[in-house]
Design an enzyme around this catalytic site. Structure first.
Site, PDB file in Angstrom:
ATOM      1  N   HIS A   1       0.847  -1.190   0.000  1.00 36.95           N
ATOM      2  CA  HIS A   1       0.000   0.000   0.000  1.00 36.95           C
ATOM      3  C   HIS A   1       0.884   1.243   0.000  1.00 36.95           C
ATOM      4  O   HIS A   1       1.764   1.388   0.858  1.00 36.95           O
ATOM      5  CB  HIS A   1      -0.935  -0.012   1.211  1.00 36.95           C
ATOM      6  CG  HIS A   1      -2.061  -0.993   1.060  1.00 36.95           C
ATOM      7  ND1 HIS A   1      -2.518  -1.786   2.088  1.00 36.95           N
ATOM      8  CD2 HIS A   1      -2.808  -1.310  -0.036  1.00 36.95           C
ATOM      9  CE1 HIS A   1      -3.522  -2.543   1.633  1.00 36.95           C
ATOM     10  NE2 HIS A   1      -3.701  -2.283   0.354  1.00 36.95           N
ATOM     11  N   ALA A   2       0.617   2.118  -0.954  1.00 39.97           N
ATOM     12  CA  ALA A   2       1.539   3.211  -1.255  1.00 39.97           C
ATOM     13  C   ALA A   2       1.866   4.096  -0.047  1.00 39.97           C
ATOM     14  O   ALA A   2       3.009   4.470   0.172  1.00 39.97           O
ATOM     15  CB  ALA A   2       0.948   4.051  -2.381  1.00 39.97           C
TER      16      ALA A   2
ATOM     17  N   ARG B   1      -3.313   4.990  -1.799  1.00 42.39           N
ATOM     18  CA  ARG B   1      -3.151   3.616  -1.302  1.00 42.39           C
ATOM     19  C   ARG B   1      -2.900   2.615  -2.436  1.00 42.39           C
ATOM     20  O   ARG B   1      -2.176   1.638  -2.276  1.00 42.39           O
ATOM     21  CB  ARG B   1      -4.447   3.247  -0.571  1.00 42.39           C
ATOM     22  CG  ARG B   1      -4.681   1.777  -0.268  1.00 42.39           C
ATOM     23  CD  ARG B   1      -6.029   1.641   0.448  1.00 42.39           C
ATOM     24  NE  ARG B   1      -6.492   0.273   0.562  1.00 42.39           N
ATOM     25  CZ  ARG B   1      -6.289  -0.510   1.631  1.00 42.39           C
ATOM     26  NH1 ARG B   1      -5.600  -0.068   2.652  1.00 42.39           N
ATOM     27  NH2 ARG B   1      -6.776  -1.735   1.660  1.00 42.39           N
TER      28      ARG B   1
ATOM     29  N   GLU C   1       0.720  -5.288  10.716  1.00 42.35           N
ATOM     30  CA  GLU C   1       0.370  -3.867  10.630  1.00 42.35           C
ATOM     31  C   GLU C   1       1.277  -3.152  11.615  1.00 42.35           C
ATOM     32  O   GLU C   1       1.101  -3.261  12.832  1.00 42.35           O
ATOM     33  CB  GLU C   1      -1.101  -3.631  11.012  1.00 42.35           C
ATOM     34  CG  GLU C   1      -2.112  -4.342  10.142  1.00 42.35           C
ATOM     35  CD  GLU C   1      -2.375  -3.658   8.798  1.00 42.35           C
ATOM     36  OE1 GLU C   1      -1.831  -2.555   8.559  1.00 42.35           O
ATOM     37  OE2 GLU C   1      -3.110  -4.246   7.994  1.00 42.35           O
TER      38      GLU C   1
ATOM     39  N   TYR D   1     -11.185  -7.026   9.906  1.00 39.60           N
ATOM     40  CA  TYR D   1     -12.392  -7.088   9.075  1.00 39.60           C
ATOM     41  C   TYR D   1     -12.124  -8.114   7.981  1.00 39.60           C
ATOM     42  O   TYR D   1     -10.968  -8.348   7.637  1.00 39.60           O
ATOM     43  CB  TYR D   1     -12.716  -5.728   8.432  1.00 39.60           C
ATOM     44  CG  TYR D   1     -11.501  -5.011   7.868  1.00 39.60           C
ATOM     45  CD1 TYR D   1     -10.945  -5.374   6.644  1.00 39.60           C
ATOM     46  CD2 TYR D   1     -10.881  -3.978   8.571  1.00 39.60           C
ATOM     47  CE1 TYR D   1      -9.830  -4.728   6.127  1.00 39.60           C
ATOM     48  CE2 TYR D   1      -9.762  -3.323   8.071  1.00 39.60           C
ATOM     49  CZ  TYR D   1      -9.241  -3.700   6.843  1.00 39.60           C
ATOM     50  OH  TYR D   1      -8.140  -3.082   6.340  1.00 39.60           O
TER      51      TYR D   1
ATOM     52  N   ARG E   1      -6.396  -6.628  -2.739  1.00 43.92           N
ATOM     53  CA  ARG E   1      -7.694  -7.244  -3.059  1.00 43.92           C
ATOM     54  C   ARG E   1      -7.601  -7.916  -4.438  1.00 43.92           C
ATOM     55  O   ARG E   1      -8.585  -8.415  -4.947  1.00 43.92           O
ATOM     56  CB  ARG E   1      -8.816  -6.187  -3.117  1.00 43.92           C
ATOM     57  CG  ARG E   1      -8.997  -5.364  -1.850  1.00 43.92           C
ATOM     58  CD  ARG E   1      -9.571  -6.170  -0.693  1.00 43.92           C
ATOM     59  NE  ARG E   1      -9.761  -5.328   0.475  1.00 43.92           N
ATOM     60  CZ  ARG E   1      -8.808  -5.074   1.376  1.00 43.92           C
ATOM     61  NH1 ARG E   1      -7.607  -5.610   1.253  1.00 43.92           N
ATOM     62  NH2 ARG E   1      -9.054  -4.283   2.413  1.00 43.92           N
TER      63      ARG E   1
ATOM     64  N   HIS F   1       2.647  -4.099   6.462  1.00 42.14           N
ATOM     65  CA  HIS F   1       1.699  -3.005   6.204  1.00 42.14           C
ATOM     66  C   HIS F   1       1.732  -2.048   7.392  1.00 42.14           C
ATOM     67  O   HIS F   1       2.429  -2.288   8.376  1.00 42.14           O
ATOM     68  CB  HIS F   1       0.280  -3.566   6.062  1.00 42.14           C
ATOM     69  CG  HIS F   1       0.020  -4.260   4.759  1.00 42.14           C
ATOM     70  ND1 HIS F   1      -0.814  -3.750   3.805  1.00 42.14           N
ATOM     71  CD2 HIS F   1       0.487  -5.433   4.258  1.00 42.14           C
ATOM     72  CE1 HIS F   1      -0.858  -4.576   2.766  1.00 42.14           C
ATOM     73  NE2 HIS F   1      -0.082  -5.605   3.010  1.00 42.14           N
ATOM     74  N   SER F   2       0.927  -0.983   7.295  1.00 40.84           N
ATOM     75  CA  SER F   2       0.671  -0.192   8.488  1.00 40.84           C
ATOM     76  C   SER F   2      -0.768   0.313   8.366  1.00 40.84           C
ATOM     77  O   SER F   2      -1.290   0.412   7.256  1.00 40.84           O
ATOM     78  CB  SER F   2       1.688   0.945   8.615  1.00 40.84           C
ATOM     79  OG  SER F   2       1.375   2.013   7.742  1.00 40.84           O
TER      80      SER F   2
END
Ligand code: 0X9
Ligand code: ZN
Length: 374
Positions: A133-134, A190, A334, A311, A207, A259-260
Site C-alpha cells: 500500500h503506497a 493507497r 500492521e 475485518y 484485493r 503493512h501499516s
C-alpha cells in the site's frame, strides 16, 4: 462501518478499536450525517491534513541529508533498488538480486535473496514483502532494515540463515509509492496507478490476488479504495508477486507482508471469519512476536485471525501465499501507527520503529525455525 468502507477512505478500520476515515471538505457533512443517524460517536481529529504533509515532506528532506539508508529518512524506490544492487556487489557470496518484473509505469521490481553463503541449495524460505500500500511508508523502511540486518549485521543474525534463505521484496507498489512522494496532495494514496475506466485510477493490490477474488471486503467500483481490479492479478505488481511466490511453492515456512498501521499481527483466513487449518501454529508464532515486542518496548500488538480481529477482506496476499504457495505461516504485520494520520511516523522515529519491529520479526522467525526443524 464496514459498509461505508467501500465508499470512504478508512485510514483505520477495526472491530477492536476506533476507526479513522479521511474525507474531503465536501464529503464531511455527508459522513457526519450518516454517523449521527446511526448513533456512531465520532470526533474530528485533523482538519488540515495537507499542512501536516507539507511539514513532513520538509522534515524528510532535512533528515535525508547524510542519512543512513532506511533508518533516518524515507527513501525513494530508486534508492532502495540501488541499495540492494550495491549489497550484491559488496557481498556476492551471500546476496543475490533478481529483477522479477515491472510495475505498470515500468519501474523495475526486484527481490533480494539473502543466504549465509554456504552454497547449500534448496533451503526453505522466509519471504518478506513491503510497500504493497503506497502510503504505508514505514513498511519499505522496515523491509530495508530487515535486509540490512541480515546482510550487514550477518554475525549477529546468522542463526536465522542456517536452514533458511530469506527472500525480500522491499517494494511492491512502486508506482503508488512514488506517487505519494511526488506531491503532498497525493500522500494518502493507497492503490496502484493503472487506470481502469475513464474516471478513476488504481486497484487495491491487496484485493487483487486470485484466492477468493471478489469475496468479502472488496469493491467492484474503480473509484473505491478497496477496488479489487477488473480480474485477478490485473495489476502487474501483484502478478509479479504471484509468480515469485509460486516459484517458491511448498518451500515457504514463513510469509510476512508488512503493512501499516495499528500494531496487529494477523493471520488467515482473512477472506472470512474462518480459522485456518494450523491456527494453533499461527497463534504460537505470532505470540512469540507479541512477547518479544512487549518485552522490548512495552507495546502491545493485537494478535489473531485477520477477519475476526480487523475485518474480512478477500484477495489479499497473506491468504494467497498461505493457500496457493503453501506458506506454513502467513502474516500481515500492521506496523505501529505514527504521526498525525497514522501512516506518517516522523523520520526521526523511523529507527525506533524498525528496531522494535525487527525484534518481533526475529522472535517469529526463531519460533518458525524451532517448530519446523527437521
Ligand atoms: O486491508 C488490508 O489490505 C490490510 N490492512 S491495511 O490497513 N494495511 O490496508 C489488512 C489485510 C489483512 N489480510 C486479509 N484480510 N486477508
Ligand atoms: Zn496496507
Amino acid at each position: 462501518m464496514e459498509q461505508l468502507s467501500s465508499t470512504y477512505d478508512f485510514l483505520r478500520l477495526s472491530r477492536v478499536e476506533s476507526s479513522k476515515v479521511l474525507v474531503s471538505p465536501a464529503e464531511q457533512s455527508r459522513i457526519t450525517r450518516i454517523l449521527s443517524a446511526k448513533n456512531i460517536a465520532f470526533r474530528i481529529i485533523n482538519n488540515d491534513v495537507l499542512s501536516n504533509v507539507l511539514q513532513e515532506k520538509e522534515d524528510n528532506e532535512i533528515f535525508c541529508v547524510n542519512a543512513r539508508l532506511g533508518t533516518d529518512c524515507y527513501r525513494s524506490h530508486e534508492e532502495i533498488n540501488n541499495y540492494i544492487e550495491d549489497l550484491y556487489k559488496r557481498f556476492p557470496n551471500r546476496v543475490f538480486v533478481k529483477q522479477v518484473g515491472f510495475s505498470y509505469e515500468k519501474r523495475p521490481l526486484k527481490t533480494i535473496t539473502i543466504t549465509n553463503g554456504d552454497d547449500i541449495k534448496h533451503k526453505k524460505i522466509i519471504f518478506v514483502d513491503a510497500g504493497m500500500h503506497a502510503r504505508e511508508w514505514i513498511s519499505p523502511s522496515t523491509g530495508l532494515y530487515i535486509i540490512q540486518q541480515l546482510v550487514e549485521n550477518f554475525e549477529a543474525n546468522q542463526h536465522l540463515l542456517k536452514d533458511h534463505d530469506w527472500v525480500v521484496m522491499p517494494m511492491i507498489n512502486a508506482d503508488g509509492y512514488e506517487f505519494t512522494r511526488s506531491h503532498p496532495d497525493n500522500r494518502m494514496w493507497r492503490k496502484t496507478r493503472q487506470p481502469h475506466g475513464d474516471e478513476c485510477v488504481g486497484t487495491d493490490p491487496n484485493r487483487n490476488s486470485g484466492f477468493m477474488f471478489g469475496f468479502n471486503g472488496t469493491s467492484a467500483n474503480p473509484c473505491s479504495e478497496t477496488f479489487k481490479g477488473p480480474y485477478p492479478f490485473s495489476e502487474p505488481e501483484v502478478a509479479v508477486l504471484r509468480d515469485t511466490l509460486l516459484s517458491l511453492k511448498g518451500k515457504i515456512d514463513f510469509y510476512l507482508t508488512l503493512h501499516s498501521h495499528g500494531s496487529y499481527i494477523i493471520y488467515p483466513w482473512g477472506y472470512a471469519e474462518i480459522d485456518a487449518p494450523n491456527v494453533d501454529e499461527l497463534e504460537t508464532v505470532a505470540q512469540a512476536g507479541y512477547n518479544a515486542i512487549f518485552a522490548h518496548s512495552g507495546r502491545k500488538y493485537k494478535v489473531g485471525n485477520s477477519a475476526k480481529l480487523m475485518y474480512p477482506a478477500a484477495g489479499a496476499s497473506d491468504d494467497y501465499a498461505y493457500a496457493e504457495a503453501e506458506a506454513r505461516i502467513s502474516y500481515t504485520m500492521e506496523l505501529p501507527s505514527g504521526g498525525k494520520d497514522g501512516f506518517d511516523p516522523p523520520p526521526k522515529d523511523i529507527k525506533e520503529y524498525v528496531e522494535e519491529s525487527w525484534v518481533g520479526i526475529v522472535a517469529m522467525a526463531e519460533k518458525v525455525i524451532e517448530i519446523y526443524k527437521k
